[in-house]
Design an enzyme around this catalytic site. Sequence first.
Site, short mmCIF file in Angstrom:
data_model
loop_
_atom_site.label_atom_id
_atom_site.label_comp_id
_atom_site.label_asym_id
_atom_site.label_seq_id
_atom_site.Cartn_x
_atom_site.Cartn_y
_atom_site.Cartn_z
N ASP A 20 38.39 36.48 40.80
CA ASP A 20 38.08 37.58 41.72
C ASP A 20 37.49 38.77 40.95
O ASP A 20 37.81 38.98 39.79
CB ASP A 20 39.38 38.00 42.43
CG ASP A 20 39.09 38.76 43.71
OD1 ASP A 20 37.91 38.91 44.09
OD2 ASP A 20 40.05 39.25 44.33
N GLY A 21 36.65 39.52 41.61
CA GLY A 21 36.15 40.77 41.03
C GLY A 21 34.68 40.74 40.61
O GLY A 21 34.21 41.69 39.98
N ASN A 22 33.96 39.68 40.98
CA ASN A 22 32.53 39.63 40.61
C ASN A 22 31.76 40.80 41.24
O ASN A 22 30.90 41.41 40.60
CB ASN A 22 31.89 38.32 41.09
CG ASN A 22 32.44 37.11 40.37
OD1 ASN A 22 33.14 37.24 39.38
ND2 ASN A 22 32.13 35.93 40.88
N ARG A 33 25.51 42.18 43.88
CA ARG A 33 26.65 41.27 43.87
C ARG A 33 26.32 39.92 43.22
O ARG A 33 27.15 39.33 42.54
CB ARG A 33 27.15 41.03 45.30
CG ARG A 33 27.69 42.27 46.00
CD ARG A 33 28.23 41.90 47.38
NE ARG A 33 29.23 40.84 47.30
CZ ARG A 33 30.50 41.05 46.97
NH1 ARG A 33 30.93 42.26 46.73
NH2 ARG A 33 31.34 40.04 46.92
N HIS A 37 28.14 37.40 40.30
CA HIS A 37 28.48 35.97 40.32
C HIS A 37 27.87 35.25 39.12
O HIS A 37 28.50 34.39 38.51
CB HIS A 37 28.00 35.32 41.62
CG HIS A 37 28.67 35.86 42.85
ND1 HIS A 37 30.04 36.03 42.92
CD2 HIS A 37 28.19 36.27 44.06
CE1 HIS A 37 30.35 36.54 44.10
NE2 HIS A 37 29.26 36.69 44.81
N SER A 65 35.66 29.67 48.97
CA SER A 65 36.71 29.48 49.97
C SER A 65 36.08 29.25 51.35
O SER A 65 34.90 29.54 51.56
CB SER A 65 37.62 30.71 50.03
OG SER A 65 36.92 31.78 50.66
N THR A 66 36.89 28.74 52.29
CA THR A 66 36.38 28.53 53.65
C THR A 66 35.94 29.89 54.24
O THR A 66 35.02 29.94 55.04
CB THR A 66 37.46 27.89 54.56
OG1 THR A 66 38.70 28.57 54.35
CG2 THR A 66 37.64 26.42 54.26
N GLU A 67 36.56 30.97 53.77
CA GLU A 67 36.23 32.31 54.27
C GLU A 67 34.91 32.83 53.67
O GLU A 67 34.23 33.65 54.28
CB GLU A 67 37.35 33.30 53.96
CG GLU A 67 38.63 33.09 54.76
CD GLU A 67 39.41 31.85 54.35
OE1 GLU A 67 39.35 31.46 53.16
OE2 GLU A 67 40.06 31.23 55.22
N ARG A 71 30.20 35.35 54.31
CA ARG A 71 29.47 36.38 53.54
C ARG A 71 27.99 36.35 53.94
O ARG A 71 27.53 35.38 54.52
CB ARG A 71 29.63 36.09 52.05
CG ARG A 71 31.05 36.32 51.61
CD ARG A 71 31.17 36.38 50.12
NE ARG A 71 32.55 36.70 49.79
CZ ARG A 71 32.96 37.12 48.61
NH1 ARG A 71 32.10 37.28 47.64
NH2 ARG A 71 34.22 37.40 48.39
N LEU A 140 40.36 16.72 29.89
CA LEU A 140 40.57 17.76 30.90
C LEU A 140 39.97 17.32 32.23
O LEU A 140 38.87 16.75 32.26
CB LEU A 140 39.89 19.07 30.45
CG LEU A 140 39.82 20.20 31.49
CD1 LEU A 140 41.20 20.83 31.73
CD2 LEU A 140 38.84 21.30 31.06
N ARG A 203 47.55 38.53 45.95
CA ARG A 203 47.52 37.65 47.13
C ARG A 203 47.23 36.22 46.71
O ARG A 203 46.61 35.99 45.67
CB ARG A 203 46.37 38.07 48.07
CG ARG A 203 46.50 39.37 48.77
CD ARG A 203 45.35 39.52 49.75
NE ARG A 203 44.08 39.71 49.09
CZ ARG A 203 43.61 40.88 48.67
NH1 ARG A 203 44.33 41.98 48.84
NH2 ARG A 203 42.43 40.98 48.08
C1 FPP Z 1 34.99 36.48 43.85
O1 FPP Z 1 34.31 37.63 43.55
C2 FPP Z 1 34.43 35.20 43.36
C3 FPP Z 1 33.81 34.26 44.16
C4 FPP Z 1 33.41 34.48 45.54
C5 FPP Z 1 33.58 32.89 43.67
C6 FPP Z 1 33.31 32.70 42.20
C7 FPP Z 1 31.97 32.13 41.96
C8 FPP Z 1 31.32 32.12 40.79
C9 FPP Z 1 31.92 32.62 39.54
C10 FPP Z 1 29.91 31.62 40.69
C11 FPP Z 1 29.55 30.25 41.15
C12 FPP Z 1 30.49 29.14 40.92
C13 FPP Z 1 30.33 28.04 40.12
C14 FPP Z 1 31.38 26.96 40.15
C15 FPP Z 1 29.21 27.85 39.20
P1 FPP Z 1 34.11 38.66 44.75
O2 FPP Z 1 32.69 38.56 45.18
O3 FPP Z 1 35.09 38.39 45.83
O4 FPP Z 1 34.42 40.02 44.04
P2 FPP Z 1 34.88 41.40 44.75
O5 FPP Z 1 36.22 41.16 45.36
O6 FPP Z 1 34.91 42.35 43.61
O7 FPP Z 1 33.81 41.75 45.76
#
Ligand code: FPP
Length: 252
Positions: A20-22, A33, A37, A65-67, A71, A140, A203
């Site tokens: 989380d946190g991208n 955003r 990612h 996620s399904t949610e 986006r 793994l 959470r």
């Molecule tokens: C949450 O950050 C992260 C995600 C929605 C999914 C993670 C996906 C990647 C790292 C990239 C693609 C995946 C693969 C397997 C190559 P957020 O957008 O919810 O962050 P925020 O809460 O700060 O907005």
Amino acid sequence: MKNTLIVPQKLPRHVAIIMDGNGRWAKAHRLGRIAGHRAGVKSIRMVVKTAREVGVKFLTLFAFSTENKKRPKREVEALFALLKQFLIKERKELIKNNVRLKVIGDIEWFPESVQKEIKKTVDATERGSAGVHIAGVHGLTLILALNYGGRQDIVQACQRITKDIQRLEITPSEIDEKAFASYLYTKDLPDPDLLIRTSNEYRISNFLLWQLSYAEIWITPVLWPDFSKSVFLEALISYQNRKRRFGMVKNA
Ligand code: FPP
């Protein structure tokens, strides 16, 4: 944080991560955003490599996620593109390092071209670096949760159990916890021992609801793109020092 602090016998067998946190990382860097990612993929590479090096056997990443489907279209398409790129770019490396890829979730919803790359990588890594399937060769198992939701997992399990009851393949009295778990996407996988969540959120967010029952939870304020090897090792070392009682009394 040194690798030497890792005690192999005390390592979690299965680590699950809510990345989380991208978005917040991107905002802090005045980027969009999607750039967040993209930066997050680097952390994925690092955790896979580190998990393999230290001897974690199963690593599950909540990648979509399904949610997340709700986006903006542009962001969803960018996530698909990053996933596809990851699968194509890392396939050889995964095979070479005996990493087996598995997917949990309903990928039917994903574009054909992404599904194709997923299946190709799952099949190729199942055979391992020798090119033939040998049980137990994998160091793994990397499990990507894609279009996954914990509630949806439980619902699809119930639907399939009901069908099997109708077909007289199983009776209601035969459904115990073990039988139920065999209908979940995670069948054949051990439950996670450690759940890591980044960016200071407390959470579970509809992740592995059934499977996380007794997992130890470790939360860090570090945003996913900044999740480094030393932070990952810190989580593993913290786990090693936990006392797991599974609801029982110690020395009973
Ligand atoms: C949450 O950050 C992260 C995600 C929605 C999914 C993670 C996906 C990647 C790292 C990239 C693609 C995946 C693969 C397997 C190559 P957020 O957008 O919810 O962050 P925020 O809460 O700060 O907005």
